[in-house]
Enzyme design. Structure first.
Site, short mmCIF file in Angstrom:
data_model
loop_
_atom_site.label_atom_id
_atom_site.label_comp_id
_atom_site.label_asym_id
_atom_site.label_seq_id
_atom_site.Cartn_x
_atom_site.Cartn_y
_atom_site.Cartn_z
N THR A 195 4.08 14.35 -4.05
CA THR A 195 4.80 15.28 -3.19
C THR A 195 5.42 14.62 -1.97
O THR A 195 6.16 15.26 -1.23
CB THR A 195 3.87 16.42 -2.73
OG1 THR A 195 2.76 15.86 -2.00
CG2 THR A 195 3.35 17.23 -3.91
N TYR A 232 -10.64 0.14 1.42
CA TYR A 232 -9.31 0.32 0.81
C TYR A 232 -8.95 -0.91 -0.03
O TYR A 232 -8.53 -0.79 -1.18
CB TYR A 232 -8.27 0.54 1.90
CG TYR A 232 -6.85 0.57 1.40
CD1 TYR A 232 -6.36 1.68 0.71
CD2 TYR A 232 -5.99 -0.51 1.60
CE1 TYR A 232 -5.05 1.71 0.24
CE2 TYR A 232 -4.68 -0.49 1.14
CZ TYR A 232 -4.22 0.63 0.46
OH TYR A 232 -2.93 0.64 -0.01
#
Length: 264
Positions: free
Chosen positions: A16, A154
């Site tokens: 999105t 991460y």
């Protein structure tokens, strides 16, 4: 080179905004039936409207759901039972070193960045192999190779994606299915823009200028000496998803502007 994905169904997780939206736009522009995903229906609808402004006649479908959970992945597989292209783009990032990253943080990075792609691939790979054609792409990061000590979990999660993609490739050998990882470097994504917005205002600079400053200060090995655009990253992904990329598999493909200082 004309990339034609007509007749193919493509799923792009977390599409999105940012890199995911650029990938979904590029794949839709190549003619694929494209599934746009986000956690909220409003975000999905907004992304589809954005794609419609740039792609004249796309074939789009939205799926609102959290793909970091088993329930979300199961719901997607029921809503979209078959796919030819799967782009595992869902991911989170943030600061945290060995002392400040909690057990819950480690678990969250693993579930969102790693297990979402594992579950989705497990759901769609077998069908691709049976049909003798398919594309699976993991969106990793240059941080998979340049492990940042201040974003340790991460970096770990992005390295894990490389291992998983390479292993899946071997299982899919000879089936016409390719599995690759794409490694963006610093990119002018929505997340990056939000992160530096206050700095840009305080310094009286554009976000693009602050991005250049960031690359030159924190990614000095960059050869392009600037962040990439989301479209530049998406271009690589669209190619890897194409019929023309049939001999590219098991690869870690860098779109890092030369940040990773190696010739291999």
């Amino acid at each position: 080179m004309i990339i034609d994905l007509s007749g193919k169904t493509a799923i792009v997780s977390a599409s999105t905004a940012g890199i995911g939206l650029a990938i979904a736009t590029g794949i839709a522009a190549a003619g694929a039936n494209t599934i746009v995903n986000g956690r909220k229906q409003e975000a999905v609808d907004r992304a589809i409207d954005t794609i419609l402004k740039t792609v004249p006649t796309p074939k789009l479908r939205g799926f609102a759901g959290d793909l970091s959970t088993p329930e979300g992945c199961d719901a997607l597989s029921k809503a979209v039972p078959q796919a030819d292209i799967l782009v595992n783009n869902l991911g989170v990032y943030g600061p945290g070193d060995i002392f400040t990253t909690t057990d819950d943080d480690w678990a969250r990075y693993f579930q969102v960045n790693v297990m979402s792609g594992v579950r989705l691939t497990r759901g769609y790979l077998k069908g691709m192999m049976e049909r003798k054609w398919g594309r699976v792409v993991f969106i990793s990061s240059e941080s998979a190779l340049n492990i940042p000590p201040d974003m340790l979990a991460y970096g770990f999660s992005k390295t894990a994606q490389l291992s998983i993609a390479r292993g899946i490739t071997k299982q899919a050998a000879g089936t016409g299915v390719t599995v690759n990882a794409v490694l963006p470097g610093p990119t002018l994504s929505d997340g990056f823009r939000a992160m530096v917005e206050e700095t840009a205002k305080a310094q009286g600079k554009t976000i693009e200028q602050v991005g250049i400053d960031f690359v030159r200060s924190h990614r000095r090995s960059s050869i392009i000496q600037r962040p990439a655009t989301t479209e530049e990253t998406a271009n690589m992904v669209v190619y890897v998803c194409s019929p023309q990329a049939s001999a590219t598999t098991g690869a870690a493909l860098r779109v890092d502007g030369g940040v990773v200082d190696t010739i291999a």
